[in-house]
Design a protein around this motif. Structure first.
Motif, PDB file in Angstrom:
ATOM      1  N   HIS A 285       0.834  -1.198   0.000  1.00  0.00           N
ATOM      2  CA  HIS A 285       0.000   0.000   0.000  1.00  0.00           C
ATOM      3  C   HIS A 285       0.874   1.256   0.000  1.00  0.00           C
ATOM      4  N   TYR A 286       0.290   2.334  -0.437  1.00  0.00           N
ATOM      5  CA  TYR A 286       0.845   3.688  -0.310  1.00  0.00           C
ATOM      6  C   TYR A 286       1.973   3.984  -1.296  1.00  0.00           C
ATOM      7  N   PHE A 287       3.059   3.187  -1.277  1.00  0.00           N
ATOM      8  CA  PHE A 287       4.186   3.435  -2.172  1.00  0.00           C
ATOM      9  C   PHE A 287       3.862   2.965  -3.586  1.00  0.00           C
ATOM     10  N   SER A 288       4.551   3.559  -4.571  1.00  0.00           N
ATOM     11  CA  SER A 288       4.325   3.173  -5.964  1.00  0.00           C
ATOM     12  C   SER A 288       4.852   1.768  -6.243  1.00  0.00           C
ATOM     13  N   ARG A 289       5.821   1.351  -5.452  1.00  0.00           N
ATOM     14  CA  ARG A 289       6.325  -0.026  -5.543  1.00  0.00           C
ATOM     15  C   ARG A 289       6.905  -0.442  -4.204  1.00  0.00           C
ATOM     16  N   LYS A 290       6.994  -1.738  -3.999  1.00  0.00           N
ATOM     17  CA  LYS A 290       7.495  -2.248  -2.724  1.00  0.00           C
ATOM     18  C   LYS A 290       9.008  -2.068  -2.638  1.00  0.00           C
ATOM     19  N   ARG A 291       9.454  -1.625  -1.469  1.00  0.00           N
ATOM     20  CA  ARG A 291      10.881  -1.418  -1.216  1.00  0.00           C
ATOM     21  C   ARG A 291      11.441  -2.588  -0.415  1.00  0.00           C
ATOM     22  N   ASP A 292      12.660  -3.004  -0.757  1.00  0.00           N
ATOM     23  CA  ASP A 292      13.289  -4.151  -0.087  1.00  0.00           C
ATOM     24  C   ASP A 292      14.240  -3.690   1.020  1.00  0.00           C
ATOM     25  N   ASN A 293      14.497  -4.604   1.957  1.00  0.00           N
ATOM     26  CA  ASN A 293      15.534  -4.429   2.993  1.00  0.00           C
ATOM     27  C   ASN A 293      15.312  -3.202   3.875  1.00  0.00           C
ATOM     28  N   ILE A 294      14.083  -3.003   4.319  1.00  0.00           N
ATOM     29  CA  ILE A 294      13.796  -1.931   5.277  1.00  0.00           C
ATOM     30  C   ILE A 294      13.807  -2.566   6.667  1.00  0.00           C
ATOM     31  N   ASN A 295      14.921  -2.413   7.356  1.00  0.00           N
ATOM     32  CA  ASN A 295      15.122  -3.120   8.623  1.00  0.00           C
ATOM     33  C   ASN A 295      15.285  -2.192   9.817  1.00  0.00           C
ATOM     34  N   ILE A 296      14.941  -0.949   9.657  1.00  0.00           N
ATOM     35  CA  ILE A 296      15.115   0.001  10.755  1.00  0.00           C
ATOM     36  C   ILE A 296      14.290  -0.428  11.966  1.00  0.00           C
ATOM     37  N   ASP A 297      14.907  -0.433  13.132  1.00  0.00           N
ATOM     38  CA  ASP A 297      14.268  -0.897  14.363  1.00  0.00           C
ATOM     39  C   ASP A 297      13.737   0.294  15.149  1.00  0.00           C
ATOM     40  N   ILE A 298      12.413   0.444  15.170  1.00  0.00           N
ATOM     41  CA  ILE A 298      11.811   1.556  15.909  1.00  0.00           C
ATOM     42  C   ILE A 298      11.039   1.061  17.136  1.00  0.00           C
ATOM     43  N   GLN A 299      10.989  -0.239  17.339  1.00  0.00           N
ATOM     44  CA  GLN A 299      10.344  -0.786  18.529  1.00  0.00           C
ATOM     45  C   GLN A 299      11.304  -0.830  19.707  1.00  0.00           C
ATOM     46  N   SER A 300      12.583  -0.870  19.427  1.00  0.00           N
ATOM     47  CA  SER A 300      13.602  -0.986  20.460  1.00  0.00           C
ATOM     48  C   SER A 300      13.556   0.188  21.428  1.00  0.00           C
ATOM     49  N   SER A 301      13.862  -0.095  22.690  1.00  0.00           N
ATOM     50  CA  SER A 301      13.992   0.970  23.686  1.00  0.00           C
ATOM     51  C   SER A 301      15.235   1.809  23.400  1.00  0.00           C
ATOM     52  N   ASN A 302      16.043   1.343  22.456  1.00  0.00           N
ATOM     53  CA  ASN A 302      17.278   2.039  22.092  1.00  0.00           C
ATOM     54  C   ASN A 302      17.073   2.957  20.889  1.00  0.00           C
ATOM     55  N   ILE A 303      15.868   3.473  20.737  1.00  0.00           N
ATOM     56  CA  ILE A 303      15.534   4.259  19.551  1.00  0.00           C
ATOM     57  C   ILE A 303      16.383   5.523  19.427  1.00  0.00           C
ATOM     58  N   LEU A 304      16.809   6.112  20.555  1.00  0.00           N
ATOM     59  CA  LEU A 304      17.641   7.311  20.479  1.00  0.00           C
ATOM     60  C   LEU A 304      18.970   7.025  19.798  1.00  0.00           C
ATOM     61  N   SER A 305      19.512   5.834  20.029  1.00  0.00           N
ATOM     62  CA  SER A 305      20.747   5.439  19.344  1.00  0.00           C
ATOM     63  C   SER A 305      20.470   5.084  17.893  1.00  0.00           C
ATOM     64  N   ASN A 306      19.402   4.322  17.658  1.00  0.00           N
ATOM     65  CA  ASN A 306      19.103   3.847  16.313  1.00  0.00           C
ATOM     66  C   ASN A 306      18.851   4.981  15.330  1.00  0.00           C
ATOM     67  N   LEU A 307      18.286   6.077  15.812  1.00  0.00           N
ATOM     68  CA  LEU A 307      17.947   7.190  14.923  1.00  0.00           C
ATOM     69  C   LEU A 307      18.861   8.395  15.101  1.00  0.00           C
TER      70      LEU A 307
END
Length: 334
Positions: A285-307
């Protein structure tokens, strides 16, 4: 949080622990080239890379301290600056502005965020641009890139407007120096956040917020949680005065949304937007095509480091840190 005698004892104990740590490090390293950096908590995950980047200090020469909160950090600042033996120690203190209700005495060694807190540095158009390019594999000339940014700007503006009453409610308590447990406010109870739409789930009037928070306090009492009866009593004693301040504070928040929206509420918004984009991509949905390898971790309590690599670095922070290049050069010349 209720300010109790037990809380004050724990506060002093935590401050003593950091003070002892600093004193020991000073005794061992005061003749060497180190910078002592004091943080409210996990915000070091944002600052440390930038301290290394914009000062003359390498990672191994940056000594960091977790002060467990702004009040305790400023207690340490006062204690350290009061002792002349530490005048030549290279030191930096990093604090959140919060709602700007408390005027702290501070000097050029203290950096204060221009927004409510560090988390606000993560929620902006520039951060999302970098994240889309590196994590989602979008190019700045892609139609999907522009679509996401335009939707983000519109959703973020609406989110800030809808969440403003909660901030005004909290500010009104804090102005009166009355305890309020901010963690009780679950944004998902009020708003459903998606990149293409925001749905208001619960009314955000003063009366509805009063009812919502009162229900949380009564639930604590029924579960016999610590300080619950005291918290409920204080709430009932102060709520009429809170109402008197609420509408003026609401007007102020509406006029200063970028600086007065609570940082953790903002970070929740960004987390939900990224989560939704990942879901839409997986479902086609939403995007014009599906994107591969989207592995960003936003559930982690370590989000301040991840981003952290994508977060905004303000000009005032860069200017503050660059002062320590001069300090380093002076030390070398001695």
């Amino acid at each position: 949080m209720a300010i109790t005698k037990e809380f004050m004892r724990e506060s002093l104990k935590d401050t003593s622990v950091v003070w002892m740590d600093f004193s020991m490090k000073y005794a061992s390293f005061h003749n060497k080239n180190h910078i002592h950096c004091f943080f409210e908590g996990e915000d070091r995950k944002y600052y440390l890379d930038r301290i290394e980047r914009y000062t003359s200090y390498s990672a191994e020469n940056i000594l960091s301290y977790d002060c467990k909160g702004k009040t305790k950090l400023m207690q340490l600042w006062k204690k350290i600056t009061a002792k002349s033996k530490y005048n030549n120690v290279v030191k930096a203190f990093f604090v959140d502005k919060d709602y700007g209700l408390n005027a702290y005495e501070k000097d050029e060694t203290v950096y204060e965020t221009p927004y409510h807190s560090l988390e606000n540095f993560y929620v902006n158009k520039e951060t999302l641009e970098r994240l889309l390019i590196k994590e989602f594999g979008l190019n700045s000339i892609d139609s999907d890139f522009k679509k996401v940014l335009d939707d983000f700007i519109d959703r973020h503006k609406l989110f800030q407007e809808l969440i403003a009453p909660i901030n005004a409610f909290i500010i009104s308590f804090q102005e009166l120096k009355s305890p309020i447990m901010i963690k009780k406010f679950k944004i998902e109870d009020f708003i459903e956040i998606k990149i293409d739409q925001i749905n208001e789930l619960k009314e955000n009037t003063f009366d509805s917020l009063k009812e919502y928070y009162l229900a949380k306090l009564n639930d604590d009492v029924s579960k016999r949680r610590k300080h619950s009866e005291d918290n409920l009593y204080k709430f009932n004693q102060i709520i009429d005065k809170v109402e008197e301040r609420f509408f003026e504070n609401l007007s102020n928040v509406y006029s200063n949304k970028d600086t007065l929206i609570h940082g953790k509420f903002e970070l929740h918004f960004l987390r939900k937007i990224i989560e939704n984009l990942k879901d839409y991509n997986s479902n086609g949905h939403y995007f014009s095509r599906k994107r591969d390898n989207i592995n960003i971790d936003i559930q982690s309590s370590n989000i301040l480091s991840n981003l952290s690599q994508y977060a905004l670095t303000t000009e005032c922070l860069v200017a503050f840190l660059k002062k320590y290049n001069y300090v380093y050069e002076q030390e070398i010349m001695k």
